[in-house]
Scaffold this active site. Structure first.
Site, mmCIF file in Angstrom:
data_model
loop_
_atom_site.group_PDB
_atom_site.id
_atom_site.type_symbol
_atom_site.label_atom_id
_atom_site.label_comp_id
_atom_site.label_asym_id
_atom_site.label_seq_id
_atom_site.Cartn_x
_atom_site.Cartn_y
_atom_site.Cartn_z
ATOM 1 N N GLY A 35 0.981 -0.865 0.147
ATOM 2 C CA GLY A 35 -0.035 -0.028 -0.170
ATOM 3 C C GLY A 35 0.297 0.891 -0.090
ATOM 4 O O GLY A 35 1.273 2.039 0.957
ATOM 5 N N LYS A 68 -11.278 5.338 17.703
ATOM 6 C CA LYS A 68 -11.404 5.799 16.759
ATOM 7 C C LYS A 68 -12.251 5.871 15.649
ATOM 8 O O LYS A 68 -12.405 7.283 14.930
ATOM 9 C CB LYS A 68 -9.632 4.810 15.802
ATOM 10 C CG LYS A 68 -9.315 5.809 14.973
ATOM 11 C CD LYS A 68 -8.618 7.411 15.431
ATOM 12 C CE LYS A 68 -8.079 7.896 13.932
ATOM 13 N NZ LYS A 68 -8.232 7.761 12.710
ATOM 14 N N ASN A 108 -14.147 8.440 13.745
ATOM 15 C CA ASN A 108 -14.428 8.771 12.352
ATOM 16 C C ASN A 108 -15.489 9.063 12.276
ATOM 17 O O ASN A 108 -16.264 9.824 10.719
ATOM 18 C CB ASN A 108 -13.071 7.952 11.874
ATOM 19 C CG ASN A 108 -12.447 8.188 11.588
ATOM 20 O OD1 ASN A 108 -11.027 7.286 12.346
ATOM 21 N ND2 ASN A 108 -11.375 8.955 10.901
ATOM 22 N N ASN A 111 -13.203 19.837 8.913
ATOM 23 C CA ASN A 111 -13.341 19.147 10.570
ATOM 24 C C ASN A 111 -13.632 20.528 11.548
ATOM 25 O O ASN A 111 -14.749 20.273 12.209
ATOM 26 C CB ASN A 111 -12.222 18.815 11.127
ATOM 27 C CG ASN A 111 -11.883 17.415 10.285
ATOM 28 O OD1 ASN A 111 -12.391 17.231 9.513
ATOM 29 N ND2 ASN A 111 -10.840 16.876 10.683
ATOM 30 N N SER A 170 -10.477 12.700 5.331
ATOM 31 C CA SER A 170 -9.709 11.740 4.408
ATOM 32 C C SER A 170 -10.861 11.610 3.535
ATOM 33 O O SER A 170 -10.313 11.721 2.621
ATOM 34 C CB SER A 170 -8.924 10.848 5.203
ATOM 35 O OG SER A 170 -10.123 10.119 6.058
ATOM 36 N N GLU A 229 -14.205 4.945 2.989
ATOM 37 C CA GLU A 229 -14.083 3.402 4.225
ATOM 38 C C GLU A 229 -15.455 3.955 4.486
ATOM 39 O O GLU A 229 -15.581 3.192 5.479
ATOM 40 C CB GLU A 229 -13.118 3.859 5.012
ATOM 41 C CG GLU A 229 -11.979 4.194 3.968
ATOM 42 C CD GLU A 229 -10.293 4.002 5.474
ATOM 43 O OE1 GLU A 229 -9.922 3.332 4.836
ATOM 44 O OE2 GLU A 229 -10.145 4.817 5.523
HETATM 45 P P1 NAD Z 1 -3.960 5.726 0.062
HETATM 46 O O1 NAD Z 1 -5.177 5.804 -0.294
HETATM 47 O O2 NAD Z 1 -2.875 7.016 0.165
HETATM 48 O O3 NAD Z 1 -3.038 4.905 -0.300
HETATM 49 C C1 NAD Z 1 -3.686 2.983 -0.104
HETATM 50 C C2 NAD Z 1 -2.925 2.630 -1.118
HETATM 51 O O4 NAD Z 1 -3.173 1.453 -1.394
HETATM 52 C C3 NAD Z 1 -3.216 3.304 -2.504
HETATM 53 O O5 NAD Z 1 -2.119 3.869 -3.298
HETATM 54 C C4 NAD Z 1 -3.276 2.082 -3.618
HETATM 55 O O6 NAD Z 1 -2.874 1.504 -4.377
HETATM 56 C C5 NAD Z 1 -3.030 1.085 -2.385
HETATM 57 N N1 NAD Z 1 -3.526 -0.403 -2.443
HETATM 58 C C6 NAD Z 1 -4.704 -1.076 -2.548
HETATM 59 N N2 NAD Z 1 -5.242 -2.336 -3.073
HETATM 60 C C7 NAD Z 1 -3.570 -2.533 -3.141
HETATM 61 C C8 NAD Z 1 -3.084 -3.612 -3.757
HETATM 62 N N3 NAD Z 1 -4.314 -5.187 -4.023
HETATM 63 N N4 NAD Z 1 -1.649 -3.805 -3.830
HETATM 64 C C9 NAD Z 1 -1.166 -3.365 -3.372
HETATM 65 N N5 NAD Z 1 -1.437 -1.453 -3.617
HETATM 66 C C10 NAD Z 1 -2.283 -1.168 -3.404
HETATM 67 O O7 NAD Z 1 -4.652 5.416 1.221
HETATM 68 P P2 NAD Z 1 -3.552 6.634 3.141
HETATM 69 O O8 NAD Z 1 -3.719 7.873 4.274
HETATM 70 O O9 NAD Z 1 -2.401 5.821 3.016
HETATM 71 O O10 NAD Z 1 -4.645 5.957 4.450
HETATM 72 C C11 NAD Z 1 -4.650 3.862 4.400
HETATM 73 C C12 NAD Z 1 -5.299 3.351 5.229
HETATM 74 O O11 NAD Z 1 -4.242 4.183 6.463
HETATM 75 C C13 NAD Z 1 -6.980 4.165 5.702
HETATM 76 O O12 NAD Z 1 -7.630 2.435 5.847
HETATM 77 C C14 NAD Z 1 -6.345 5.317 6.255
HETATM 78 O O13 NAD Z 1 -8.033 5.728 7.127
HETATM 79 C C15 NAD Z 1 -5.614 4.687 7.651
HETATM 80 N N6 NAD Z 1 -5.105 5.986 8.014
HETATM 81 C C16 NAD Z 1 -4.310 7.477 7.415
HETATM 82 C C17 NAD Z 1 -3.872 8.010 7.629
HETATM 83 C C18 NAD Z 1 -3.186 9.310 6.970
HETATM 84 O O14 NAD Z 1 -3.200 10.463 7.933
HETATM 85 N N7 NAD Z 1 -3.201 8.750 5.488
HETATM 86 C C19 NAD Z 1 -3.792 8.345 9.674
HETATM 87 C C20 NAD Z 1 -4.325 7.317 10.237
HETATM 88 C C21 NAD Z 1 -5.663 6.138 9.211
HETATM 89 O O1 KPL Z 2 -8.826 10.400 11.468
HETATM 90 C C1 KPL Z 2 -8.971 11.251 10.567
HETATM 91 C C2 KPL Z 2 -9.535 11.318 9.227
HETATM 92 O O2 KPL Z 2 -9.699 12.425 8.204
HETATM 93 O O3 KPL Z 2 -10.450 10.196 8.963
HETATM 94 C C3 KPL Z 2 -9.983 12.519 11.473
HETATM 95 C C4 KPL Z 2 -9.499 12.263 13.209
HETATM 96 C C5 KPL Z 2 -11.026 13.414 11.479
HETATM 97 C C6 KPL Z 2 -9.257 14.042 11.364
HETATM 98 O O4 KPL Z 2 -9.181 14.292 10.008
#
Ligand code: NAD
Ligand code: KPL
Length: 311
Positions: free
Chosen positions: A10, A188, A192, A206, A258, A270
């Site tokens: 990912g 969490k 969300n 937000n 997000s 999501e």
């Molecule tokens: P994102 O969409 O930026 O990244 C996900 C990546 O996974 C994409 O690049 C996609 O192409 C890849 N992917 C999906 N299926 C795949 C596969 N079969 N093989 C290879 N790659 C694959 O998402 P993100 O923002 O990085 O978030 C990831 C998770 O983390 C989510 O559940 C999100 O809610 C959580 N999260 C994100 C943040 C943040 O700040 N970005 C913070 C806390 C939690």
């Molecule tokens: O986790 C978040 C999201 O955007 O998915 C919050 C906590 C709401 C911060 O933006």
């Protein structure tokens, strides 16, 4: 950890953030990507903190395939709705006793991933409050410092949580561990489920949820979530869910959630693993959550509208 190499599946915002931080540990590191992403990402991975003007190139290997049974330590960083399919696709590459750490928001994907693993493989779940976004393919910005809470989900390796914790701490991340990760993930999710769908529906930052019009909607969702958690026996956070959600709204007032970002970019959301997880838990108890149901329906309708598909 026996084999010291680490794979990250990912290459989005969070996966790239963790990969860049882990590159500091000196451990062999490979980002696993879809074939159509290989060339772009192989051209370079770049990292910067939000306050830095220029990004630093980080060297690591990028692969769209690896040898069978060669992955011993995997960080799964897809979106919740892609997690099980991604693990399934890479399952032949997992070693018999592989250790998987998953970092998704929401609930439901952990059980789906655990189903894909063998009884010898261990799953650790993380709840993450770091903030990261991509400013271009492979260019990650660490936008907000948060923490990662880790806990065992399934499988035999009881040392896995402590090992992931010390590795991520060496990478310079704030990490703690808990004996029971499920309440942390539910908390969490409660945050969300209050913030993400409403900001996506009303297209506001937000902080917009603190307005006179939207605050009552947030409170109504929190009341339902609180009642559900009581029925499920999920301990409430000190101060209650309302205070917890308000604190996040104030702390992230200028952020776009997000889910709002996903809606505006025309990407899948999501929702099914956030509000949908609450609705599934309520249904199993024959409890209704009218406010969450309404938000779910309204957002699902917005996402399926012709305007959404033209974004
Ligand atoms: P994102 O969409 O930026 O990244 C996900 C990546 O996974 C994409 O690049 C996609 O192409 C890849 N992917 C999906 N299926 C795949 C596969 N079969 N093989 C290879 N790659 C694959 O998402 P993100 O923002 O990085 O978030 C990831 C998770 O983390 C989510 O559940 C999100 O809610 C959580 N999260 C994100 C943040 C943040 O700040 N970005 C913070 C806390 C939690
Ligand atoms: O986790 C978040 C999201 O955007 O998915 C919050 C906590 C709401 C911060 O933006």
């Amino acid at each position: 950890m026996s084999d010291s190499s680490i794979h990250i599946l990912g290459a989005g915002a969070l996966g790239t953030l963790y990969a860049c931080r882990l590159s500091r540990t000196g451990r062999p590191l490979t980002m696993l990507v879809r074939p159509d992403r290989l060339e772009t990402l192989a051209a370079g991975i770049y990292y910067r903190e939000a306050e830095q003007a220029s990004a630093k190139r980080i060297f690591m290997s990028i692969a769209d395939q690896v040898a069978p049974a060669s992955i011993h330590h995997l960080i799964l960083a897809t979106k919740a709705q892609d997690a099980a399919a991604a693990i399934e696709a890479w399952r032949p590459a997992l070693a018999d006793q592989a250790n998987v750490l998953m970092l998704q928001n929401g609930m439901g994907c952990q059980a789906e991933v655990a189903e894909c693993l063998s009884p010898q493989q261990t799953l650790v779940a993380g709840s993450v409050t770091e903030g990261a976004y991509l400013e271009g393919p492979g260019h990650v910005v660490h936008a907000g410092v948060g923490e990662t809470v880790l806990g065992h989900w399934s499988g035999p390796d009881i040392r896995a949580v402590a090992q992931w914790q010390s590795l991520l701490m060496v990478a310079g991340l704030e990490v703690s561990n808990v004996a029971e990760i499920r309440p942390i993930l539910w908390h969490k999710l409660a945050v969300n489920a209050a913030i993400n769908p409403l900001t996506a529906l009303y297209e506001c930052n937000n902080g917009g949820l603190a307005s006179v019009d939207l605050k009552p909607k947030v409170e109504a969702l929190n009341l339902e979530t609180t009642a559900l958690f009581k029925r499920l026996g999920i301990p409430l956070p000190a101060g209650g869910l309302q205070e917890m959600v308000e604190n996040v709204i104030y702390a992230t007032a200028r952020n776009q959630s997000s889910m709002l970002q996903d809606v505006q970019a025309g990407r899948p959301t999501e929702l099914r693993y956030i509000t949908g997880a609450l609705l599934r838990a309520a249904k199993a108890l024959k409890v209704r959550l009218p406010q969450h149901e309404q938000v779910y329906r309204a957002l699902a309708k917005k996402l399926s509208s012709p305007a959404a598909s033209q974004r």
